[in-house]
Scaffold this motif. Structure first.
Motif, PDB file in Angstrom:
ATOM      1  N   MET A   1     -28.815  27.152 -37.996  1.00 47.13           N
ATOM      2  CA  MET A   1     -28.761  26.543 -39.346  1.00 47.13           C
ATOM      3  C   MET A   1     -27.009  25.673 -39.221  1.00 47.13           C
ATOM      4  O   MET A   1     -26.285  26.406 -39.067  1.00 47.13           O
ATOM      5  N   ASN A   2     -27.150  24.410 -39.840  1.00 54.68           N
ATOM      6  CA  ASN A   2     -25.773  23.730 -39.863  1.00 54.68           C
ATOM      7  C   ASN A   2     -25.266  24.507 -41.039  1.00 54.68           C
ATOM      8  O   ASN A   2     -25.813  24.733 -42.083  1.00 54.68           O
ATOM      9  N   ALA A   3     -23.801  24.453 -40.873  1.00 57.79           N
ATOM     10  CA  ALA A   3     -22.881  24.899 -42.124  1.00 57.79           C
ATOM     11  C   ALA A   3     -23.109  24.140 -43.224  1.00 57.79           C
ATOM     12  O   ALA A   3     -22.875  24.572 -44.479  1.00 57.79           O
ATOM     13  N   LYS A   4     -23.187  22.733 -43.237  1.00 53.82           N
ATOM     14  CA  LYS A   4     -23.549  22.003 -44.329  1.00 53.82           C
ATOM     15  C   LYS A   4     -22.032  21.896 -45.123  1.00 53.82           C
ATOM     16  O   LYS A   4     -22.262  21.615 -46.344  1.00 53.82           O
ATOM     17  N   ILE A   5     -20.989  22.190 -44.539  1.00 51.20           N
ATOM     18  CA  ILE A   5     -19.827  22.259 -45.363  1.00 51.20           C
ATOM     19  C   ILE A   5     -18.967  20.994 -45.135  1.00 51.20           C
ATOM     20  O   ILE A   5     -18.637  20.215 -46.053  1.00 51.20           O
ATOM     21  N   VAL A   6     -19.020  20.198 -43.875  1.00 54.94           N
ATOM     22  CA  VAL A   6     -18.504  19.194 -43.702  1.00 54.94           C
ATOM     23  C   VAL A   6     -19.251  18.155 -42.997  1.00 54.94           C
ATOM     24  O   VAL A   6     -20.095  18.635 -42.017  1.00 54.94           O
ATOM     25  N   ASP A   7     -19.205  17.152 -43.027  1.00 59.56           N
ATOM     26  CA  ASP A   7     -20.109  16.055 -42.113  1.00 59.56           C
ATOM     27  C   ASP A   7     -19.908  16.144 -40.661  1.00 59.56           C
ATOM     28  O   ASP A   7     -18.795  16.401 -40.475  1.00 59.56           O
ATOM     29  N   GLN A   8     -21.031  16.161 -40.018  1.00 63.16           N
ATOM     30  CA  GLN A   8     -20.790  16.534 -38.710  1.00 63.16           C
ATOM     31  C   GLN A   8     -20.219  15.510 -37.655  1.00 63.16           C
ATOM     32  O   GLN A   8     -19.444  16.062 -36.894  1.00 63.16           O
ATOM     33  N   HIS A   9     -19.901  14.285 -38.329  1.00 60.08           N
ATOM     34  CA  HIS A   9     -19.129  13.245 -37.704  1.00 60.08           C
ATOM     35  C   HIS A   9     -17.671  13.872 -37.759  1.00 60.08           C
ATOM     36  O   HIS A   9     -16.735  13.499 -36.855  1.00 60.08           O
ATOM     37  N   VAL A  10     -17.375  14.098 -39.055  1.00 59.51           N
ATOM     38  CA  VAL A  10     -15.983  14.353 -39.160  1.00 59.51           C
ATOM     39  C   VAL A  10     -15.622  15.679 -38.522  1.00 59.51           C
ATOM     40  O   VAL A  10     -14.620  15.754 -38.081  1.00 59.51           O
ATOM     41  N   GLU A  11     -16.537  16.486 -38.607  1.00 60.27           N
ATOM     42  CA  GLU A  11     -16.296  18.182 -37.907  1.00 60.27           C
ATOM     43  C   GLU A  11     -16.009  17.813 -36.335  1.00 60.27           C
ATOM     44  O   GLU A  11     -15.148  18.314 -35.756  1.00 60.27           O
ATOM     45  N   LEU A 205     -10.927  26.455 -48.786  1.00 62.23           N
ATOM     46  CA  LEU A 205     -10.957  25.101 -47.983  1.00 62.23           C
ATOM     47  C   LEU A 205     -12.229  24.964 -47.362  1.00 62.23           C
ATOM     48  O   LEU A 205     -13.032  25.774 -46.928  1.00 62.23           O
ATOM     49  N   THR A 206     -12.646  23.750 -47.560  1.00 61.17           N
ATOM     50  CA  THR A 206     -14.018  23.326 -46.788  1.00 61.17           C
ATOM     51  C   THR A 206     -13.815  22.916 -45.193  1.00 61.17           C
ATOM     52  O   THR A 206     -13.897  21.846 -45.014  1.00 61.17           O
ATOM     53  N   MET A 207     -13.470  24.041 -44.569  1.00 59.92           N
ATOM     54  CA  MET A 207     -13.464  23.800 -43.121  1.00 59.92           C
ATOM     55  C   MET A 207     -14.230  25.090 -42.534  1.00 59.92           C
ATOM     56  O   MET A 207     -14.510  25.959 -43.055  1.00 59.92           O
ATOM     57  N   GLY A 208     -14.798  24.898 -41.489  1.00 57.10           N
ATOM     58  CA  GLY A 208     -15.528  25.973 -40.688  1.00 57.10           C
ATOM     59  C   GLY A 208     -16.723  26.038 -41.565  1.00 57.10           C
ATOM     60  O   GLY A 208     -17.580  25.261 -41.966  1.00 57.10           O
ATOM     61  N   ASP A 209     -17.017  27.315 -42.076  1.00 58.69           N
ATOM     62  CA  ASP A 209     -18.066  27.685 -42.795  1.00 58.69           C
ATOM     63  C   ASP A 209     -17.533  28.154 -44.336  1.00 58.69           C
ATOM     64  O   ASP A 209     -18.002  28.957 -44.975  1.00 58.69           O
TER      65      ASP A 209
END
Length: 222
Positions: A1-11, A205-209
């Motif tokens: 399952m993707n974390a859905k926290i940050v856009d995948q391209h940005v991550e 913070l909206t990073m990682g999970d």
């Protein structure tokens, strides 16, 4: 399952900017990937590296050791000091012991002690103060861990809580998986607790999970 926290391209872009680990940390990353062992996200590892260089803690309590990856990141950025880390799973704890034996060769001025058992019980046997507490264990018990460990945290100490947005489910019911409802409700309660606590300054913070950083301004119930 993707974390859905940050856009995948940005991550992906952010991760492309991170320095690549070598030596023991690289070996642990490969082991974790091969054996499907969860470790802190690359951007969280780098954030913690920077935070440690700024805060310069000499005593750290970690709740949730796994294979010893995050503790190894911490130790690598400490000039000296001690890390107490708690793990419930005996197999993971044994792997962590092996990790720490190797780690000691490169950072001999940092000692590490692994404590096997339920964190809620183990914490009560430890002596503070700790400059930093890192929580990365059973997601439904963060508030219990916090309340048990809080008095061991030095004034002006830092508590770091990982995975607090939990695949985005904590932020919105649209992402909730039915079997995770209890964990999500408890994590929401925990975040409300630490962000409204009168003796803490907290940011999420909206990073990682999802990562919460709490700075202790005083003493609980002061």
């Amino acid at each position: 399952m993707n974390a859905k926290i940050v856009d995948q391209h940005v991550e992906c872009y952010v991760r492309s900017l991170l320095p690549e680990h070598t030596g023991l940390l690289k070996v642990l990353e490969q082991f974790a990937k091969l054996h499907n062992v969860p470790i802190i996200h690359p951007e969280i590892a780098q954030y913690m590296s920077v935070l440690l260089e700024i805060a310069k803690p000499t005593r750290i309590l970690e709740i949730g050791t796994a294979i010893g990856y995050s503790a190894s990141v911490f130790a690598s950025h400490m000039k000296r000091g001690h890390i107490d880390t708690i793990e419930l799973n005996a197999i993971m704890a044994e792997k962590a012991r092996e990790t720490f034996e190797d780690l000691n060769k490169s950072v001999p001025e940092v000692s590490l002690s692994i404590h096997l058992g339920d964190a809620k019980d183990v914490i009560k046997t430890l002596e503070g103060p700790y400059d930093m507490i890192f929580i990365d264990a059973a997601k439904g018990h963060y508030q219990t861990f916090f309340e048990t460990a809080y008095d061991l945290l030095s004034k002006n100490g830092i508590i770091v809580s990982d995975n607090v947005l939990y695949k985005g489910m904590v932020a919105t019911d649209d992402y909730i998986v039915k079997r995770k409802i209890t964990i999500v409700k408890r994590m929401r309660k925990y975040l409300e607790f630490i962000t409204t606590h009168p003796n803490l300054e907290t940011t999420v913070l909206t990073m990682g999970d999802g990562l919460a950083i709490s700075y202790k301004k005083g003493i609980l119930n002061e």
